[in-house]
Design an enzyme around this catalytic site. Structure first.
Site, PDB file in Angstrom:
ATOM      1  N   TYR A  36       0.836  -1.210   0.000  1.00  0.00           N
ATOM      2  CA  TYR A  36       0.000   0.000   0.000  1.00  0.00           C
ATOM      3  C   TYR A  36       0.869   1.258   0.000  1.00  0.00           C
ATOM      4  O   TYR A  36       0.515   2.272  -0.602  1.00  0.00           O
ATOM      5  CB  TYR A  36      -0.996  -0.024   1.164  1.00  0.00           C
ATOM      6  CG  TYR A  36      -2.209  -0.870   0.825  1.00  0.00           C
ATOM      7  CD1 TYR A  36      -2.269  -2.227   1.156  1.00  0.00           C
ATOM      8  CD2 TYR A  36      -3.257  -0.330   0.093  1.00  0.00           C
ATOM      9  CE1 TYR A  36      -3.347  -3.013   0.791  1.00  0.00           C
ATOM     10  CE2 TYR A  36      -4.347  -1.106  -0.278  1.00  0.00           C
ATOM     11  CZ  TYR A  36      -4.380  -2.454   0.064  1.00  0.00           C
ATOM     12  OH  TYR A  36      -5.442  -3.237  -0.327  1.00  0.00           O
ATOM     13  N   GLN A  85     -15.071   4.241  -5.976  1.00  0.00           N
ATOM     14  CA  GLN A  85     -14.507   3.001  -5.418  1.00  0.00           C
ATOM     15  C   GLN A  85     -12.992   3.156  -5.291  1.00  0.00           C
ATOM     16  O   GLN A  85     -12.331   2.326  -4.699  1.00  0.00           O
ATOM     17  CB  GLN A  85     -14.810   1.811  -6.335  1.00  0.00           C
ATOM     18  CG  GLN A  85     -16.283   1.533  -6.536  1.00  0.00           C
ATOM     19  CD  GLN A  85     -16.491   0.486  -7.603  1.00  0.00           C
ATOM     20  OE1 GLN A  85     -16.513  -0.718  -7.325  1.00  0.00           O
ATOM     21  NE2 GLN A  85     -16.624   0.932  -8.842  1.00  0.00           N
ATOM     22  N   HIS A 142     -14.579   2.817  -0.694  1.00  0.00           N
ATOM     23  CA  HIS A 142     -13.561   1.834  -0.308  1.00  0.00           C
ATOM     24  C   HIS A 142     -12.385   2.453   0.415  1.00  0.00           C
ATOM     25  O   HIS A 142     -11.305   1.866   0.462  1.00  0.00           O
ATOM     26  CB  HIS A 142     -13.075   1.058  -1.550  1.00  0.00           C
ATOM     27  CG  HIS A 142     -14.149   0.235  -2.182  1.00  0.00           C
ATOM     28  ND1 HIS A 142     -14.041  -0.287  -3.450  1.00  0.00           N
ATOM     29  CD2 HIS A 142     -15.374  -0.139  -1.738  1.00  0.00           C
ATOM     30  CE1 HIS A 142     -15.162  -0.965  -3.743  1.00  0.00           C
ATOM     31  NE2 HIS A 142     -15.977  -0.880  -2.723  1.00  0.00           N
ATOM     32  N   CYS A 161      -4.398   2.762  13.283  1.00  0.00           N
ATOM     33  CA  CYS A 161      -4.000   1.623  14.124  1.00  0.00           C
ATOM     34  C   CYS A 161      -5.161   0.635  14.254  1.00  0.00           C
ATOM     35  O   CYS A 161      -6.288   1.026  14.573  1.00  0.00           O
ATOM     36  CB  CYS A 161      -3.612   2.130  15.525  1.00  0.00           C
ATOM     37  SG  CYS A 161      -3.358   0.783  16.692  1.00  0.00           S
ATOM     38  N   CYS A 201       1.758   1.266  15.940  1.00  0.00           N
ATOM     39  CA  CYS A 201       1.238   2.498  16.560  1.00  0.00           C
ATOM     40  C   CYS A 201       2.153   2.948  17.707  1.00  0.00           C
ATOM     41  O   CYS A 201       2.483   2.138  18.587  1.00  0.00           O
ATOM     42  CB  CYS A 201      -0.165   2.188  17.099  1.00  0.00           C
ATOM     43  SG  CYS A 201      -0.897   3.496  18.071  1.00  0.00           S
ATOM     44  N   SER A 230     -15.640  -2.091 -13.722  1.00  0.00           N
ATOM     45  CA  SER A 230     -16.053  -3.387 -14.294  1.00  0.00           C
ATOM     46  C   SER A 230     -17.391  -3.819 -13.678  1.00  0.00           C
ATOM     47  O   SER A 230     -18.030  -4.748 -14.138  1.00  0.00           O
ATOM     48  CB  SER A 230     -14.986  -4.449 -13.997  1.00  0.00           C
ATOM     49  OG  SER A 230     -14.757  -4.529 -12.589  1.00  0.00           O
ATOM     50  N   ASN A 250     -17.042   3.597 -20.567  1.00  0.00           N
ATOM     51  CA  ASN A 250     -16.032   2.565 -20.359  1.00  0.00           C
ATOM     52  C   ASN A 250     -15.424   2.243 -21.722  1.00  0.00           C
ATOM     53  O   ASN A 250     -16.036   2.492 -22.754  1.00  0.00           O
ATOM     54  CB  ASN A 250     -16.706   1.315 -19.760  1.00  0.00           C
ATOM     55  CG  ASN A 250     -15.724   0.375 -19.105  1.00  0.00           C
ATOM     56  OD1 ASN A 250     -14.668   0.082 -19.671  1.00  0.00           O
ATOM     57  ND2 ASN A 250     -16.052  -0.098 -17.911  1.00  0.00           N
ATOM     58  N   ALA A 280     -12.342   7.571 -20.437  1.00  0.00           N
ATOM     59  CA  ALA A 280     -12.932   8.597 -19.558  1.00  0.00           C
ATOM     60  C   ALA A 280     -12.286   9.956 -19.785  1.00  0.00           C
ATOM     61  O   ALA A 280     -12.967  10.986 -19.839  1.00  0.00           O
ATOM     62  CB  ALA A 280     -12.755   8.169 -18.105  1.00  0.00           C
TER      63      ALA A 280
END
Ligand code: BV8
Length: 251
Positions: free
Chosen positions: A69, A103, A121, A129, A152, A194, A218, A236
């Site tokens: 991430y 999303q 999302h 934490c 943390c 999708s 799309n 887009a």
């Protein structure tokens, strides 16, 4: 001059709409250089979501998931909103109410200036934490650079990205706000998704059931293409600016 990829009706309806709601997915960020999930060069082709985007995987190998991430956050921060994001922000200035339900977790709608953004999302720019839910601050993830899991400073709990993994509840109130916007919208656009992940993918159908004119934008037909009023095939970043331009000519 390429043929207009949408009907004359769509910009007319947008120009006279009181409320436009837009559901966006990874496709709206593709032209910013952010990989989608399920396209052939998508994230799920390179990484196994079972290994990364769920709580069990996180607890099993926190620094792998935190590192993934962190990598995606770096990409999202370095990239910029594209003409599609900008067009949706401009749409917000042209209609009385415009609700962007995304999303995506890349924060690009917010950076483009869209004012009402519902994050279904979560958002990569935030971490917290897992134990005490304290929002992580810059520096709290530094341990990653040393190859350790980030914890943390208050309670030593694991720090996780503020994104919704499979099997997890969506953020408090997010689906309620999204459902209200879909039910109230005169026009509902589904852009760059999708439409296979629920409950988000149910929103275009909710809008249609409540009388909205529903169009999807799309590069290919999505799982809900047969349920919408109009399928606009195009990128887009090209289609949305053309739609806003057409609206301006009518208004
Ligand atoms: C929940 C992590 C309940 C964040 C993700 C009902 C029916 C069936 C299944 C379920 C259901 N309800 C719940 C489920 C289970 C599950 C689900 O939907 N499974 C599916 C896959 C079968 N849903 C959940 O688990 C959700 N949670 O419902 O909780 C609950 C209730 C009470 C208590 C506890 C639990 C949670 C869903 C969130 C999952 N998180 N990722 C992250 O790492 O980012 S999923 C992942 O897919 C992303 O979040 C992403 O947002 C989402 C959707 O993907 P898309 O955005 O559509 O991207 P994709 O690559 O798929 O498509 C891109 C599209 O763009 C393509 O169509 C392509 O053609 C197009 N495109 C490409 N380039 C362009 C373009 N379009 C335009 N222009 C371009 N240039």
């Amino acid at each position: 001059m390429t043929a207009q990829p949408f009907s004359d009706e769509l910009p007319r309806r947008l120009a006279r709409a009181e409320h436009v709601a837009v559901l966006t997915g990874a496709g709206v960020s593709a032209e910013s250089g952010i990989p989608t999930f399920r396209d052939e060069d998508g994230l799920w082709e390179q990484f196994d979501p079972k290994e990364l985007a769920n709580v069990e995987a996180f607890l099993d190998n926190p620094q792998l998931v935190q590192g993934w991430y962190d990598h995606r956050r770096d990409i999202a921060t370095e990239k910029t909103p594209n003409d599609g994001h900008e067009a949706l922000a401009a749409l917000g200035d042209l209609v009385p109410t415009c609700t962007v339900v995304t999303q995506n977790v890349d924060n690009l709608h917010q950076r483009a200036g869209s004012e009402t953004v519902v994050e279904l999302h979560g958002n990569l720019t935030r971490s917290y934490c897992m134990e005490c839910e304290r929002e992580a601050r810059p520096g709290d993830l530094d341990a990653l650079a040393e190859g350790d899991a980030a914890r943390c400073p208050e309670c030593d709990g694991l720090i996780r990205p503020d994104v919704v993994w499979f099997g997890e509840r969506l953020p408090e109130g997010a689906m309620e706000r999204a459902g209200a916007a879909a039910s109230d919208a005169d026009v509902f656009l589904s852009v760059g998704t999708s439409a296979v992940v629920y409950p988000a993918a149910g929103l275009p159908v909710t809008a249609k059931e409540h009388g909205a004119y529903v169009a999807e934008v799309n590069v290919e037909r999505s799982a809900i293409a047969d349920a919408v009023d109009e399928v606009v095939l195009g990128k887009a970043g090209e289609t949305l600016p053309a739609l806003v331009e057409a609206m301006r000519r009518i208004a």
